[in-house]
Design an enzyme around this catalytic site. Structure first.
Site, PDB file in Angstrom:
ATOM      1  N   GLU A 100       0.901  -1.120  -0.124  1.00 28.27           N
ATOM      2  CA  GLU A 100      -0.159   0.104   0.064  1.00 28.27           C
ATOM      3  C   GLU A 100       1.112   1.172   0.085  1.00 28.27           C
ATOM      4  OE1 GLU A 100      -3.028  -0.313  -0.774  1.00 28.27           O
ATOM      5  OE2 GLU A 100      -3.017  -2.529  -0.324  1.00 28.27           O
ATOM      6  N   HIS A 103       1.836   2.163  -3.373  1.00 27.64           N
ATOM      7  CA  HIS A 103       0.906   2.995  -3.951  1.00 27.64           C
ATOM      8  C   HIS A 103       1.077   4.372  -3.735  1.00 27.64           C
ATOM      9  CE1 HIS A 103      -1.629  -0.182  -6.011  1.00 27.64           C
ATOM     10  NE2 HIS A 103      -1.885  -0.765  -4.910  1.00 27.64           N
TER      11      HIS A 103
END
Length: 230
Positions: A100, A103
């Site tokens: 994550e 990202h």
């Protein structure tokens, strides 16, 4: 089209792949969750370290309810981690958290496919929710123009899924590289992290295949792929 066995014939490969991918994710996550990281950091700390390693300090990290509900919110610049990741010290937690964070790094560096994916989110969401309705109305009214409109709507979902694949694979690549370069995992621990991330990647592949096969089904039923629109 309300209930059509042919639809399930088209979707069977994607359904089987999705079921296998989910089993693999659960297995890999369960295995990785049992192995504590030698660095002794939590998922939240690992995500912060990965982002800090590239000078990204303006992204908040907060817990969110749910099982593997981890995600990065590009609108609010917030990384949200599930209970099994946020405060856990396992290799699975580090891998997911770093993914994550990957990202967030994509967003910070203007990674093209992520920007395209973000633009497609509302269009794909609309297409996913209303394409079926438009198609059914088109078949009921016998209007090829409406049917084609429904196909066009669902095509946005396919494009979104195709763009999403490189975004997810790139985030996993960044996660593994940064976890190693920052010393958060060792070379011996990396295969466990890779197993978790690779298993998750197959769920995206399954989703992409499902959207493509659904589009082919629509084309088949419309007669544009050699099928019949009756």
């Amino acid at each position: 089209m309300i209930f059509d066995p042919v639809y399930f014939l088209f979707l069977a490969p994607a359904m089987l792949l999705a079921a296998w991918a989910q089993m693999r994710v659960k297995s890999a996550y369960a295995e990785g969750a049992q192995i504590p990281s030698s660095a002794g950091v939590t998922g939240a700390q690992a995500a912060a370290e990965v982002m800090h390693s590239e000078g990204l300090n303006r992204v908040d990290i907060e817990p969110v309810d749910g099982y593997l509900s981890d995600h990065y919110d590009p609108r609010h610049k917030v990384l949200r981690l599930s209970p099994g990741v946020y405060g856990e010290h396992s290799l699975a937690a580090l891998g997911i958290a770093a993914h994550e964070a990957g990202h967030a790094l994509q967003d910070a560096h203007g990674y093209g496919p992520l920007a395209i994916r973000n633009l497609l989110v509302p269009v794909a969401g609309f297409g996913s929710n209303f394409a079926w309705i438009v198609m059914i109305v088109g078949f009921f009214m016998g209007s090829m123009n409406i049917i084609i409109g429904g196909i066009a709507l669902f095509s946005a979902v396919v494009v979104f899924q195709l763009v999403n694949l490189p975004v997810e694979f790139d985030a996993s690549r960044r996660a593994r590289e940064h976890l190693l370069s920052t010393g958060l995992i060792t070379a011996q621990e990396e295969p466990v992290v890779a197993k978790v991330l690779n298993a998750a990647a197959w769920t995206y592949v399954a989703a992409t295949l499902s959207s493509i096969l659904t589009l082919l089904y629509f084309l088949f039923r419309s007669g544009l792929l050699g099928g019949r629109s009756e």
